[in-house]
Design an enzyme around this catalytic site. Structure first.
Site, mmCIF file in Angstrom:
data_model
loop_
_atom_site.group_PDB
_atom_site.id
_atom_site.type_symbol
_atom_site.label_atom_id
_atom_site.label_comp_id
_atom_site.label_asym_id
_atom_site.label_seq_id
_atom_site.Cartn_x
_atom_site.Cartn_y
_atom_site.Cartn_z
ATOM 1 C CB CYS A 1 -1.144 0.041 1.370
ATOM 2 S SG CYS A 1 -1.943 1.354 1.382
ATOM 3 C CG HIS B 1 -0.850 3.197 4.479
ATOM 4 N ND1 HIS B 1 -1.626 2.616 4.185
ATOM 5 C CD2 HIS B 1 -0.507 2.869 5.874
ATOM 6 C CE1 HIS B 1 -1.444 0.710 5.056
ATOM 7 N NE2 HIS B 1 -0.713 1.982 6.397
#
Ligand SMILES: *[C@@H]1O[C@H](CO)[C@@H](O)[C@H](O)[C@H]1NC(C)=O
Ligand SMILES: *[C@@H]1O[C@H](CO)[C@@H](O)[C@H](O)[C@H]1NC(C)=O
Ligand SMILES: *[C@@H]1O[C@H](CO)[C@@H](O)[C@H](O)[C@H]1NC(C)=O
Length: 518
Positions: free
Chosen positions: A77, A131
């Site tokens: 991510c 994120h």
């Protein structure tokens, strides 16, 4: 001469007055591999699959440039998102994990939303774009024109199991987080529409859905689309033959190991083991259901864009932050350098250019999206970053793929590059996808203050021949028949992405009233 100059000035003025910049709707999903209808064919991540229900993404693809071979820079991510959002690769952002924030460890780089904000756009973010948490200094506030939105029900849990189908009675009372994000996206579009239409202020609206990330929590009716009998086991539930050990990630040590229904089975996560068949089938079924759920939410947001009359003047991009292994090779989640983890969906709709629907097989890196959006919206192209761009706030390490919108079959990049660390960041796997091959080396990763590959000390080499082995089941790095090719690919990999850029990187300005730059 004098007259000519005046004429140019006059034309410029006339065009600037007429010029209406394009808005951007920036759609993101988490952990979605390119397993949607539009990708069916040789670039589909699975050879065994049910009929995939993704009508909304397929419809968007039919009015977009569909990048059939787009690769993330690191299959996890924050490194992937940070790289795409700054237009720089992990070795420049220095973000290889879920903890470090690029502004602290890389440089004070301008992000995509920040670029548009700096250029007068109203930049609005919601859900998962960066994120969350310290990895982005809490959603990088400087990127947005107004406070960032998180779904009130974001912490909706699955009772710590990998998947759960939620009954209508339950989500009617307590909506799932992505439903709230879609609602907020619709509200935001309604709010910004009048100014965008009158030409007063453009928008950059970023909508980040959390699914199909684990746990697969979705409205239960999506299961009806995928009868259990239609779901197959992957046909390659084993590690590639001759795979070096370093290429493997024990998924139990990663997020998969956090779920109760996995823990009680005590799987080893070792090479050539996988989860029990029934669980594999259920996980695949739940994943597909979650993809269809996200597809519906994307459809709701796009319908609103159309209802508001904004389609004609809004660029729409959609991407998923990396691929996902659904038991292929016996692996789960991402965290590897395999095709299944690095290959992810991406499409870009530019009104007036992609309306008929375009498909390209050109190799594309996720860092290419930043320079593409900049040009698609009618801004001056970004310049290429020098080797050390730490002190440069705005530059690119990718290539605008606008030229592919005018000629999707043209000769393009010779390779797309990804990487993934191993052994507590002391080894870095560098991988490259060329037209027919995937080639990976795992050098030691050392140095101060920033680590660099030591190509003299390799922990493994992989060479997969996609022309005969699209599933990457056989590592041919030590096959004598591939010796010459391996040497060539090794040189190419070590020279890196700068040498694999399209030969004539022409910049194509957008036709129409916004062709001029500020
Ligand atoms: C980063 O850049 C922004 C403007 O782009 C500036 O406001 C900010 O002070 C900079 N931060 C640092 C630490 O240099
Ligand atoms: C994993 O299984 C494959 C296919 O059966 C085999 O060729 C390979 O050697 C095995 N790898 C290991 C490390 O056991
Ligand atoms: C990984 O490296 C860091 C920094 O060098 C060190 O603090 C940590 O103890 C290491 N972890 C393991 C599991 O070796």
């Amino acid at each position: 001469m004098h007259t000519h100059k005046q004429c140019v000035v006059f034309l410029l003025c006339a065009q600037v007055v007429l010029c209406q910049r394009k808005n951007v709707l920036f759609l993101v999903s988490d952990d979605m591999r390119p397993e949607i209808g539009a990708y069916l064919g040789p670039d589909f991540p699975s050879s065994v699959h049910p009929t995939i229900h993704s009508p909304n993404l397929d419809a968007l693809a039919s009015r977009s440039l569909l990048l059939k071979r787009a690769y993330v820079q690191q299959a996890i991510c924050s490194p992937s998102r940070t790289s795409l959002l700054t237009g720089r690769r992990p070795d420049t952002t220095h973000v290889y994990d879920l903890k470090h924030y690029f502004r602290n460890v890389g440089g004070n780089y301008t992000t995509i939303p920040q670029f548009f904000k700096n250029n007068g756009y109203r930049s609005i973010g919601m859900g998962k774009i960066f994120h969350h948490g310290k990895a982005s200094g809490h959603d990088d506030p400087i990127s947005w024109s107004e406070p960032y939105y998180h779904a009130p029900n974001e912490k909706y849990r699955s009772n710590t199991v990998t998947w759960r189908a939620v009954a209508k009675a339950e989500y009617d009372i307590r909506p799932l987080p992505d439903m709230q994000i879609a609602d907020y996206a619709i509200k935001s579009l309604r709010r910004v529409a009048p100014d965008a239409k009158s030409g007063k202020q453009n928008f950059f609206v970023a909508v980040g859905f959390h699914k199909p990330h684990l746990p697969f929590v979705f409205p239960e009716h999506y299961l009806d689309l995928y009868p259990k009998n239609d779901i197959s086991l992957p046909d390659n539930p084993y590690a590639p033959v001759k795979m070096p050990e370093v290429a493997w990630i024990n998924y139990i040590t990663q997020e998969m190991g956090n779920y109760h229904d996995i823990k009680i089975l005590r799987p080893s996560g070792n090479i050539n083991t996988t989860l029990p068949d029934d669980l594999v089938i259920n996980l695949r079924r739940a994943y597909y259901s979650t993809v269809s759920y996200v597809d519906d939410l994307v459809g709701r947001v796009l319908n609103e864009l159309e209802t508001l009359g904004l389609l004609r003047n809004t660029i729409v991009s959609f991407w998923g932050d990396h691929g996902w292994q659904l038991g292929e090779h016996g692996e789960w989640c991402k965290h590897t350098n395999f095709e299944d983890a690095t290959h992810a969906p991406m499409m870009v709709r530019v009104p007036g250019i992609t309306d008929e629907g375009l498909v390209t097989e050109g190799l594309v890196d996720f860092v290419d999206l930043f320079p593409t959006l900049v040009e698609a919206a009618g801004f001056k192209p970004l310049s290429l970053c020098p080797e050390d761009s730490t002190k440069i706030e705005l530059c690119r390490e990718g290539n605008s793929f606008m030229p592919l919108m005018y000629d999707p079959g043209r000769k393009w990049k010779s390779a797309a590059f990804s990487q993934y660390p191993r052994m507590n960041y002391t080894v870095m796997g560098y991988t490259m996808r060329t037209d027919e091959h995937r080639y990976t080396e795992w050098p030691e990763f050392i140095g101060e203050p920033h680590y660099k590959p030591n190509w003299k000390k390799l922990h493994g080499v992989e060479l997969y021949d996609h022309s005969v082995d699209p599933e990457e089941n056989y590592n041919r790095a030590d096959d004598p028949d591939y010796k010459k090719l391996r040497t060539q690919l090794s040189i190419m990999l070590r020279r890196g992405w700068r040498y694999s850029q399209p030969k004539e990187t022409i910049s194509v300005s957008v036709k129409g009233s916004c062709a001029l730059y500020p």
